[in-house]
Design a protein around this motif. Structure first.
Motif, PDB file in Angstrom:
ATOM      1  N   ASP A  30      -9.980  -0.957   2.172  1.00 16.51           N
ATOM      2  CA  ASP A  30      -9.353  -2.263   1.964  1.00 16.51           C
ATOM      3  C   ASP A  30     -10.440  -3.299   2.209  1.00 16.51           C
ATOM      4  OD1 ASP A  30      -8.069  -4.673   2.158  1.00 16.51           O
ATOM      5  OD2 ASP A  30      -6.362  -3.908   3.290  1.00 16.51           O
TER       6      ASP A  30
ATOM      7  N   HIS B  98      -8.244   3.311   4.814  1.00 19.71           N
ATOM      8  CA  HIS B  98      -6.883   3.799   5.048  1.00 19.71           C
ATOM      9  C   HIS B  98      -6.712   5.179   4.424  1.00 19.71           C
ATOM     10  CE1 HIS B  98      -5.135  -0.004   6.578  1.00 19.71           C
ATOM     11  NE2 HIS B  98      -6.183  -0.499   5.959  1.00 19.71           N
TER      12      HIS B  98
ATOM     13  N   ARG C 148       0.839  -1.184   0.000  1.00 15.75           N
ATOM     14  CA  ARG C 148       0.000   0.000   0.000  1.00 15.75           C
ATOM     15  C   ARG C 148       0.885   1.249   0.000  1.00 15.75           C
ATOM     16  NH1 ARG C 148      -2.784  -1.073   4.480  1.00 15.75           N
ATOM     17  NH2 ARG C 148      -4.338  -2.307   3.438  1.00 15.75           N
TER      18      ARG C 148
END
Ligand code: AHG
Ligand code: MN
Ligand code: MN
Length: 333
Positions: free
Chosen positions: A185, A192, A4
């Motif tokens: 996610d 996030h 990520r």
């Protein structure tokens, strides 16, 4: 597996809310909005397998045809919000009356106004849709939590957020000072942080309006659009592009990325004087987000957030986006 990419470390929505010093009561509401959005996103991904993108065979309070998913998203949101004792009442696009959850305490401070699924006409074409939330705080002293109290709470807007269900599920959120974006996610159901300080470019060369209504535009809107259409040969001296996603969430999200202006104006036809969009759960939350990102939001030529709606589902003409564009439109009034 891809790593990520984060600009602020691996920060979750919860971390971000903590970092802002958000009260547990307000943070709880935003967590429940995120959980509802996670569930709605999952239902959207599978909707075509079950025919849920189709009409439900009912007309809502707006006189608009409900999709099955409008009702499913409404039910999911109500279920998540109703468990919170700090929530006194709910206003949803999909039901005419105020919802007062059984768990609501008499001193519950917050009222939530939401559009469970925005742009739901896009469902059948698998286009972008969204959810919108506005968090209002009841003025003291608390009375009966009725429609009048909801309308009296409008000046006490404490948070606004939307979720865009596109190729990615994104949440854009403000508590009034800054605007942050988060990406879901799906594996963990956690949002996030993507960007911690979104700002709307001051100048831009894109406008967003349903041009099929051109013959009903009032003079100021017609003049503004005319200037954009004239491009480099007109007073603006530059070419403009036009975009219309038919979902306010998708059109407003583009403002946070590329700037521009989104207009759903008053229309000069019977029933058109207030445009289409509803104040409490469409115009008002989007105005808070846009202003917190340095943009402007107006209704006619007045600040949109100074408007006071006459009912839970009252409509209001809307123009919001880049400062220069909105001021230019206002200047035509
Ligand atoms: P909703 O699906 O919640 O009723 O909202 C639809 C709204 C808004 O999202 C969008 O900007 C507008 O309707 C599109 O209207 P047109 O039919 O004029 O394209
Ligand atoms: Mn909507
Ligand atoms: Mn809707």
């Amino acid at each position: 597996m891809l790593e990520r990419v984060q600009d602020a470390g691996d920060m979750t929505l919860g971390d971000w809310l903590d970092g802002q010093g958000t009260s547990p009561a307000l943070a709880g509401i935003l967590h429940h909005f995120a959980d509802a959005a996670d569930e709605i996103a999952a239902r959207l991904r599978h909707a075509h397998l079950h025919g849920e993108q189709q009409a439900a065979g009912q007309i809502n309070v707006q006189g608009e045809e409900q999709k099955q998913l409008d009702i499913i998203a409404h039910d999911i949101a109500v279920e998540h919000f109703s468990t919170l004792p700090q929530v006194a009442a709910l206003v949803s696009e999909e039901v005419p009356d105020l919802i007062v959850p059984e768990r609501a305490g008499p001193a519950a401070p917050f009222i939530l106004c939401f559009d469970p699924l925005d742009g739901s006409s896009n469902l059948e074409v698998n286009g972008a849709v969204g959810s919108i939330l506005s968090v209002l705080e009841r003025p003291l002293p608390y009375g009966a939590c009725d429609e009048a109290e909801v309308l009296a709470s409008v000046p006490n807007q404490r948070a606004a957020a939307y979720v865009l269900y596109g190729p990615a599920t994104l949440m854009v959120l403000t508590l009034g000072e800054t605007v942050a974006s988060f990406s879901l996610d799906e594996a963990t159901g956690t949002f996030h942080l993507v960007e911690s300080d979104l700002s709307i470019p001051e100048t831009a060369n894109e406008f967003s309006i349903n041009m099929a209504h051109q013959r009903f535009f009032t003079a100021p809107v017609a003049a503004y659009v005319e200037e954009c259409l004239a491009g480099e040969t007109g007073p603006r001296g530059k070419p403009f592009n036009m975009r219309w996603a038919a979902a306010m969430v998708a059109d407003v999200h583009r403002l946070f990325v590329r700037g521009g202006i989104f207009i759903y104006p008053a229309l000069d036809k019977p029933g058109g004087a207030k445009g289409k969009l509803r104040f409490l759960y469409e115009a008002h939350p989007m105005a808070m987000l846009v202003e917190a990102a340095g943009g402007r939001a107006i209704s006619g030529n007045k600040p949109l957030r100074d408007h006071r709606p006459e009912g839970l589902h009252a409509r209001v003409p809307v123009a919001l986006g880049s400062r220069e564009e909105v001021e230019r439109l206002a200047g035509h009034y």
